[in-house]
Design a protein around this motif. Structure first.
Motif, PDB file in Angstrom:
ATOM      1  N   THR A  26      -7.351  -6.827   3.708  1.00 39.43           N
ATOM      2  CA  THR A  26      -8.654  -6.423   3.199  1.00 39.43           C
ATOM      3  C   THR A  26      -9.441  -7.626   2.689  1.00 39.43           C
ATOM      4  O   THR A  26      -8.862  -8.650   2.305  1.00 39.43           O
ATOM      5  CB  THR A  26      -8.502  -5.396   2.053  1.00 39.43           C
ATOM      6  N   LYS A  27     -10.753  -7.480   2.693  1.00 33.63           N
ATOM      7  CA  LYS A  27     -11.645  -8.462   2.077  1.00 33.63           C
ATOM      8  C   LYS A  27     -11.970  -8.089   0.622  1.00 33.63           C
ATOM      9  O   LYS A  27     -12.647  -8.839  -0.074  1.00 33.63           O
ATOM     10  CB  LYS A  27     -12.954  -8.564   2.879  1.00 33.63           C
ATOM     11  N   ASP A  28     -11.498  -6.918   0.226  1.00 32.36           N
ATOM     12  CA  ASP A  28     -11.758  -6.415  -1.123  1.00 32.36           C
ATOM     13  C   ASP A  28     -10.733  -7.022  -2.094  1.00 32.36           C
ATOM     14  O   ASP A  28      -9.589  -6.566  -2.165  1.00 32.36           O
ATOM     15  CB  ASP A  28     -11.669  -4.888  -1.113  1.00 32.36           C
ATOM     16  N   PHE A  29     -11.147  -8.049  -2.828  1.00 29.31           N
ATOM     17  CA  PHE A  29     -10.209  -8.744  -3.712  1.00 29.31           C
ATOM     18  C   PHE A  29      -9.679  -7.824  -4.811  1.00 29.31           C
ATOM     19  O   PHE A  29      -8.509  -7.905  -5.195  1.00 29.31           O
ATOM     20  CB  PHE A  29     -10.868  -9.972  -4.348  1.00 29.31           C
ATOM     21  N   ALA A  30     -10.539  -6.947  -5.339  1.00 26.93           N
ATOM     22  CA  ALA A  30     -10.108  -6.042  -6.401  1.00 26.93           C
ATOM     23  C   ALA A  30      -8.994  -5.122  -5.901  1.00 26.93           C
ATOM     24  O   ALA A  30      -8.005  -4.878  -6.601  1.00 26.93           O
ATOM     25  CB  ALA A  30     -11.289  -5.219  -6.912  1.00 26.93           C
ATOM     26  N   LEU A  31      -9.155  -4.598  -4.665  1.00 25.30           N
ATOM     27  CA  LEU A  31      -8.127  -3.740  -4.088  1.00 25.30           C
ATOM     28  C   LEU A  31      -6.834  -4.529  -3.890  1.00 25.30           C
ATOM     29  O   LEU A  31      -5.746  -4.042  -4.216  1.00 25.30           O
ATOM     30  CB  LEU A  31      -8.603  -3.169  -2.754  1.00 25.30           C
ATOM     31  N   TYR A  32      -6.965  -5.743  -3.351  1.00 25.55           N
ATOM     32  CA  TYR A  32      -5.769  -6.564  -3.131  1.00 25.55           C
ATOM     33  C   TYR A  32      -5.029  -6.818  -4.447  1.00 25.55           C
ATOM     34  O   TYR A  32      -3.808  -6.639  -4.523  1.00 25.55           O
ATOM     35  CB  TYR A  32      -6.138  -7.905  -2.490  1.00 25.55           C
ATOM     36  N   TYR A  33      -5.750  -7.201  -5.474  1.00 24.78           N
ATOM     37  CA  TYR A  33      -5.118  -7.545  -6.753  1.00 24.78           C
ATOM     38  C   TYR A  33      -4.367  -6.345  -7.340  1.00 24.78           C
ATOM     39  O   TYR A  33      -3.213  -6.459  -7.771  1.00 24.78           O
ATOM     40  CB  TYR A  33      -6.169  -8.054  -7.740  1.00 24.78           C
ATOM     41  N   LYS A  34      -5.025  -5.183  -7.351  1.00 25.38           N
ATOM     42  CA  LYS A  34      -4.406  -3.989  -7.943  1.00 25.38           C
ATOM     43  C   LYS A  34      -3.187  -3.537  -7.122  1.00 25.38           C
ATOM     44  O   LYS A  34      -2.144  -3.190  -7.676  1.00 25.38           O
ATOM     45  CB  LYS A  34      -5.426  -2.852  -8.016  1.00 25.38           C
ATOM     46  N   ALA A  35      -3.350  -3.558  -5.777  1.00 30.51           N
ATOM     47  CA  ALA A  35      -2.251  -3.119  -4.914  1.00 30.51           C
ATOM     48  C   ALA A  35      -1.071  -4.087  -5.003  1.00 30.51           C
ATOM     49  O   ALA A  35       0.091  -3.675  -5.078  1.00 30.51           O
ATOM     50  CB  ALA A  35      -2.738  -3.007  -3.469  1.00 30.51           C
ATOM     51  N   TYR A  36      -1.363  -5.381  -4.998  1.00 35.11           N
ATOM     52  CA  TYR A  36      -0.303  -6.394  -5.090  1.00 35.11           C
ATOM     53  C   TYR A  36       0.480  -6.248  -6.393  1.00 35.11           C
ATOM     54  O   TYR A  36       1.717  -6.340  -6.415  1.00 35.11           O
ATOM     55  CB  TYR A  36      -0.899  -7.791  -4.988  1.00 35.11           C
ATOM     56  N   LYS A  37      -0.229  -5.995  -7.487  1.00 35.49           N
ATOM     57  CA  LYS A  37       0.431  -5.820  -8.786  1.00 35.49           C
ATOM     58  C   LYS A  37       1.370  -4.622  -8.764  1.00 35.49           C
ATOM     59  O   LYS A  37       2.518  -4.702  -9.210  1.00 35.49           O
ATOM     60  CB  LYS A  37      -0.626  -5.644  -9.878  1.00 35.49           C
ATOM     61  N   LEU A  38       0.894  -3.487  -8.218  1.00 36.55           N
ATOM     62  CA  LEU A  38       1.722  -2.280  -8.173  1.00 36.55           C
ATOM     63  C   LEU A  38       2.941  -2.464  -7.268  1.00 36.55           C
ATOM     64  O   LEU A  38       4.035  -2.003  -7.585  1.00 36.55           O
ATOM     65  CB  LEU A  38       0.881  -1.098  -7.679  1.00 36.55           C
ATOM     66  N   LEU A  39       2.750  -3.136  -6.133  1.00 39.31           N
ATOM     67  CA  LEU A  39       3.854  -3.350  -5.195  1.00 39.31           C
ATOM     68  C   LEU A  39       4.858  -4.364  -5.742  1.00 39.31           C
ATOM     69  O   LEU A  39       6.070  -4.214  -5.551  1.00 39.31           O
ATOM     70  CB  LEU A  39       3.308  -3.807  -3.846  1.00 39.31           C
ATOM     71  N   SER A  40       4.363  -5.402  -6.405  1.00 39.31           N
ATOM     72  CA  SER A  40       5.251  -6.412  -6.976  1.00 39.31           C
ATOM     73  C   SER A  40       6.143  -5.800  -8.049  1.00 39.31           C
ATOM     74  O   SER A  40       7.326  -6.144  -8.173  1.00 39.31           O
ATOM     75  CB  SER A  40       4.437  -7.561  -7.572  1.00 39.31           C
ATOM     76  N   GLU A  41       5.582  -4.883  -8.837  1.00 40.06           N
ATOM     77  CA  GLU A  41       6.374  -4.211  -9.879  1.00 40.06           C
ATOM     78  C   GLU A  41       7.520  -3.415  -9.271  1.00 40.06           C
ATOM     79  O   GLU A  41       8.550  -3.203  -9.916  1.00 40.06           O
ATOM     80  CB  GLU A  41       5.473  -3.284 -10.690  1.00 40.06           C
ATOM     81  N   ARG A  42       7.348  -2.995  -8.024  1.00 41.72           N
ATOM     82  CA  ARG A  42       8.377  -2.209  -7.335  1.00 41.72           C
ATOM     83  C   ARG A  42       9.259  -3.081  -6.441  1.00 41.72           C
ATOM     84  O   ARG A  42      10.133  -2.575  -5.744  1.00 41.72           O
ATOM     85  CB  ARG A  42       7.707  -1.106  -6.503  1.00 41.72           C
ATOM     86  N   GLY A  43       8.994  -4.390  -6.427  1.00 45.87           N
ATOM     87  CA  GLY A  43       9.821  -5.297  -5.635  1.00 45.87           C
ATOM     88  C   GLY A  43       9.603  -5.188  -4.138  1.00 45.87           C
ATOM     89  O   GLY A  43      10.500  -5.487  -3.350  1.00 45.87           O
ATOM     90  N   ILE A  44       8.412  -4.758  -3.707  1.00 44.28           N
ATOM     91  CA  ILE A  44       8.125  -4.599  -2.283  1.00 44.28           C
ATOM     92  C   ILE A  44       7.586  -5.917  -1.718  1.00 44.28           C
ATOM     93  O   ILE A  44       6.627  -6.470  -2.250  1.00 44.28           O
ATOM     94  CB  ILE A  44       7.081  -3.479  -2.054  1.00 44.28           C
ATOM     95  N   PRO A  45       8.180  -6.446  -0.644  1.00 42.07           N
ATOM     96  CA  PRO A  45       7.659  -7.673  -0.031  1.00 42.07           C
ATOM     97  C   PRO A  45       6.250  -7.439   0.515  1.00 42.07           C
ATOM     98  O   PRO A  45       5.997  -6.434   1.178  1.00 42.07           O
ATOM     99  CB  PRO A  45       8.646  -7.951   1.109  1.00 42.07           C
ATOM    100  N   VAL A  46       5.333  -8.351   0.222  1.00 40.50           N
ATOM    101  CA  VAL A  46       3.929  -8.167   0.572  1.00 40.50           C
ATOM    102  C   VAL A  46       3.421  -9.330   1.424  1.00 40.50           C
ATOM    103  O   VAL A  46       3.758 -10.490   1.187  1.00 40.50           O
ATOM    104  CB  VAL A  46       3.062  -8.054  -0.703  1.00 40.50           C
ATOM    105  N   TYR A  47       2.619  -8.985   2.414  1.00 37.14           N
ATOM    106  CA  TYR A  47       1.862  -9.985   3.175  1.00 37.14           C
ATOM    107  C   TYR A  47       0.389  -9.692   2.974  1.00 37.14           C
ATOM    108  O   TYR A  47      -0.026  -8.532   2.984  1.00 37.14           O
ATOM    109  CB  TYR A  47       2.199  -9.905   4.668  1.00 37.14           C
ATOM    110  N   HIS A  48      -0.405 -10.727   2.782  1.00 37.51           N
ATOM    111  CA  HIS A  48      -1.837 -10.511   2.638  1.00 37.51           C
ATOM    112  C   HIS A  48      -2.592 -11.243   3.735  1.00 37.51           C
ATOM    113  O   HIS A  48      -2.349 -12.412   4.023  1.00 37.51           O
ATOM    114  CB  HIS A  48      -2.352 -11.001   1.282  1.00 37.51           C
ATOM    115  N   GLY A  49      -3.535 -10.557   4.358  1.00 34.57           N
ATOM    116  CA  GLY A  49      -4.377 -11.169   5.368  1.00 34.57           C
ATOM    117  C   GLY A  49      -5.764 -10.560   5.339  1.00 34.57           C
ATOM    118  O   GLY A  49      -6.040  -9.626   4.577  1.00 34.57           O
TER     119      GLY A  49
END
Length: 282
Positions: A26-49
């Motif tokens: 996504t180009k939506d930084f706010a969405l990326y930040y919130k989603a990354y935080k929630l996924l990181s708390e759950r230990g989910i490997p994340v790729y961003h593009g």
């Protein structure tokens, strides 16, 4: 604009054993930040593009915004909308990170509606998940996956709360050689319908249903008179009182053969022809 993240820090919890990543595209930084935080708390490997970037093969699920979704080519996309909290979409995305499995036996779950929720499962793995554009697309979508995977068996499970949309879906299934079941949604996904058609379809696919004969079920079902009257009422409102479509046209709208705007145009043309016809005796 922000850079593409190739690696992320490990979360506090143990990462999922599948090793597959969840892509936030996504180009939506706010969405990326919130989603990354929630996924990181759950230990989910994340790729961003960013939309348009090549997506690595180890990205199993893509989480994106409604605006960016049309620019992303990936078989399983979770599109974040304003109709539910972000946590619900994160829950859906995690659920879609399935385990490995051979598609010898597939189960297709369908949540009936104007934009049906549609999922394909095999051995606990979700091969595809999406919302379709109309109920009539269900049949062609199923044929596509039957041709793609050539499974030994296929079970199609459909929720029972679709009303006219269920009827239209069943019409699209005529001629498809697969077991079809109707699943009682009152005991499964009814509470999820307001937040996610895809999550509801997953729940439907994972429940036992009652096997039906599609042709016999179609003959048994009748379109309620109230549905046709409501379509006629809407035609009067949309046309600003100029016309009320006939019952026959309302039936075609209900069956998905015409849009309500197309039916209104038919009635207006008929009305114009009547008004322009010469009066007898003149």
């Amino acid at each position: 604009m922000f850079s593409v993240l190739r690696r992320v820090q490990k979360g506090h919890r143990k990462k999922v054993s599948s090793g597959r990543k969840l892509g936030i595209i996504t180009k939506d930084f706010a969405l990326y930040y919130k989603a990354y935080k929630l996924l990181s708390e759950r230990g989910i490997p994340v790729y961003h593009g960013l939309p348009g970037d090549p997506i690595p093969l180890d990205v199993g699920i893509v989480l994106t915004s409604e605006e960016d979704a049309k620019y992303i080519d990936h078989p399983v996309k979770v599109v974040v909308r304003d109709d539910a909290p972000l946590e619900k979409y994160i829950e859906m995305a995690i659920a879609l990170l399935g385990s490995k499995g051979s598609p010898e036996h597939i189960v297709i779950g369908i949540d009936p509606g104007e934009y049906p929720g549609f999922v394909v499962l095999s051995n606990g793995r979700i091969l595809n998940a999406k919302n379709l554009k109309r109920p009539e697309d269900v049949g062609s979508e199923i044929k596509f996956f039957l041709n793609k995977y050539s499974p030994k068996t296929c079970v199609i499970k459909i929720g029972n709360l679709g009303g006219i949309y269920l009827y239209r879906i069943l019409k699209s299934l005529v001629g498809i050689k697969a077991r079809v079941e109707i699943v009682n949604e009152y005991s499964t996904s009814f509470k999820l319908r307001k937040t996610s058609d895809v999550l509801a379809a997953i729940r439907i696919a994972m429940r036992s249903g009652k096997e039906i004969n599609v042709e016999e079920e179609l003959n048994r079902m009748k379109i309620p008179d109230g549905v046709l009257k409501d379509i006629q009422r809407k035609s009067r409102l949309i046309s600003n009182g100029r016309v009320t479509i006939s019952r026959e046209l309302a039936l075609r709208v209900a069956l998905g053969e015409l849009s309500i705007n197309e039916a209104i145009e038919v009635m207006l043309k008929k009305k114009d022809l009547r008004n322009s016809a010469p009066t007898r005796g003149h």
